[in-house]
Design a protein around this motif. Sequence first.
Motif, PDB file in Angstrom:
ATOM      1  N   VAL A 214       0.826  -1.209   0.000  1.00  0.00           N
ATOM      2  CA  VAL A 214       0.000   0.000   0.000  1.00  0.00           C
ATOM      3  C   VAL A 214       0.862   1.262   0.000  1.00  0.00           C
ATOM      4  O   VAL A 214       0.676   2.162  -0.827  1.00  0.00           O
ATOM      5  CB  VAL A 214      -0.959   0.000   1.206  1.00  0.00           C
ATOM      6  N   LEU A 215       1.827   1.338   0.921  1.00  0.00           N
ATOM      7  CA  LEU A 215       2.612   2.564   1.058  1.00  0.00           C
ATOM      8  C   LEU A 215       3.588   2.760  -0.096  1.00  0.00           C
ATOM      9  O   LEU A 215       3.669   3.842  -0.682  1.00  0.00           O
ATOM     10  CB  LEU A 215       3.362   2.549   2.390  1.00  0.00           C
ATOM     11  N   ALA A 216       4.355   1.712  -0.434  1.00  0.00           N
ATOM     12  CA  ALA A 216       5.292   1.851  -1.541  1.00  0.00           C
ATOM     13  C   ALA A 216       4.557   1.921  -2.871  1.00  0.00           C
ATOM     14  O   ALA A 216       5.041   2.537  -3.831  1.00  0.00           O
ATOM     15  CB  ALA A 216       6.281   0.684  -1.542  1.00  0.00           C
ATOM     16  N   GLY A 217       3.387   1.294  -2.956  1.00  0.00           N
ATOM     17  CA  GLY A 217       2.612   1.340  -4.181  1.00  0.00           C
ATOM     18  C   GLY A 217       2.159   2.732  -4.548  1.00  0.00           C
ATOM     19  O   GLY A 217       1.934   3.031  -5.733  1.00  0.00           O
ATOM     20  N   GLN A 218       2.047   3.602  -3.569  1.00  0.00           N
ATOM     21  CA  GLN A 218       1.640   4.972  -3.852  1.00  0.00           C
ATOM     22  C   GLN A 218       2.632   5.682  -4.762  1.00  0.00           C
ATOM     23  O   GLN A 218       2.264   6.544  -5.556  1.00  0.00           O
ATOM     24  CB  GLN A 218       1.486   5.745  -2.539  1.00  0.00           C
ATOM     25  N   ALA A 219       3.918   5.301  -4.665  1.00  0.00           N
ATOM     26  CA  ALA A 219       4.936   5.921  -5.517  1.00  0.00           C
ATOM     27  C   ALA A 219       4.745   5.546  -6.984  1.00  0.00           C
ATOM     28  O   ALA A 219       5.254   6.232  -7.875  1.00  0.00           O
ATOM     29  CB  ALA A 219       6.333   5.506  -5.052  1.00  0.00           C
ATOM     30  N   LEU A 220       4.032   4.445  -7.237  1.00  0.00           N
ATOM     31  CA  LEU A 220       3.778   4.009  -8.613  1.00  0.00           C
ATOM     32  C   LEU A 220       2.323   4.223  -9.010  1.00  0.00           C
ATOM     33  O   LEU A 220       1.838   3.617  -9.967  1.00  0.00           O
ATOM     34  CB  LEU A 220       4.144   2.527  -8.752  1.00  0.00           C
ATOM     35  N   ALA A 221       1.662   5.074  -8.264  1.00  0.00           N
ATOM     36  CA  ALA A 221       0.268   5.434  -8.559  1.00  0.00           C
ATOM     37  C   ALA A 221      -0.665   4.224  -8.501  1.00  0.00           C
ATOM     38  O   ALA A 221      -1.655   4.160  -9.248  1.00  0.00           O
ATOM     39  CB  ALA A 221       0.161   6.117  -9.925  1.00  0.00           C
ATOM     40  N   VAL A 222      -0.361   3.275  -7.635  1.00  0.00           N
ATOM     41  CA  VAL A 222      -1.250   2.125  -7.444  1.00  0.00           C
ATOM     42  C   VAL A 222      -2.272   2.498  -6.377  1.00  0.00           C
ATOM     43  O   VAL A 222      -1.891   2.850  -5.251  1.00  0.00           O
ATOM     44  CB  VAL A 222      -0.459   0.882  -6.992  1.00  0.00           C
ATOM     45  N   PRO A 223      -3.556   2.456  -6.703  1.00  0.00           N
ATOM     46  CA  PRO A 223      -4.573   2.781  -5.693  1.00  0.00           C
ATOM     47  C   PRO A 223      -4.418   1.897  -4.460  1.00  0.00           C
ATOM     48  O   PRO A 223      -4.198   0.687  -4.575  1.00  0.00           O
ATOM     49  CB  PRO A 223      -5.896   2.502  -6.419  1.00  0.00           C
ATOM     50  N   ALA A 224      -4.538   2.494  -3.301  1.00  0.00           N
ATOM     51  CA  ALA A 224      -4.343   1.752  -2.058  1.00  0.00           C
ATOM     52  C   ALA A 224      -5.296   0.567  -1.952  1.00  0.00           C
ATOM     53  O   ALA A 224      -4.910  -0.513  -1.503  1.00  0.00           O
ATOM     54  CB  ALA A 224      -4.515   2.681  -0.864  1.00  0.00           C
TER      55      ALA A 224
END
Length: 262
Positions: A214-224
């Motif tokens: 969730v947190l690192a995915g935000q850097a790749l614009a992955v919805p939480a």
Amino acid sequence: VCASRIATHAALAACVAILLAHTALCAWRWRRVCAALGIGAPAGRDALRWTALGVLISQALPSSVGGDAYRIAAHGRREGYRAAARSVLHDRVNGLWVLAVLAVPGLALASALAPLAVLVAAFVLGLPAAAWALARWPALAGEARAARTLLASPPILATSAAIHAMTILAVATLAAGTAEGLWLPLALLAPFAMLAAALPVSFGGWGMREAVFVLAGQALAVPAADALAVSVAYGVLLLVGAAAGALAWILLPGAAPAESTS
């Protein structure tokens, strides 16, 4: 969870198949590690039974500690507990080090998870250095040499890489069935998330794995919500695969004495 966030039935079935193959490869690597250490290797069906049940046990205890303890106890009854503990420890360290190397690309995305990123970097850089340094201590020289031998073994390293590739493939498969375009970023983060899940601070890796996705995915614009759905689905299917492993433990007959390593 809304229907748009649930992986397709095909993706779920494919992920279960991948995780079952993953367990079989883990059992095979353990046998190769035993052989490299000069320890009697469990017969193939026993290695599969013990590894599969270990996966199930690990889902209820911190990290993989419970599953490793079970493998030591099962194998130790035949080969001695010290020898069994050596084989499981070296098997675990070898797998974690390869996973840490594969997690390096995710470090660039982990600004929100700096402590974990530092741990990954320290493990990647520190394990070979530690093996070299410990080799100078007489009491630990044998284990350090064994660790270096295993880290330099092409078959064992290739097996570890294949095991983690299956994990990445399982995550990518679930991501592809959850939302279009998510499979690549989440596959990139998978090794980092699985390494965090291996830390003995949560039960079965739950929570740590989800936090990284969730947190690192935000850097790749992955919805939480999508990142969380994939991580939870992976954890649930790991339980399904572990249940299949428990069934195998019941149905597969045990082998007689451990095989020779000659």
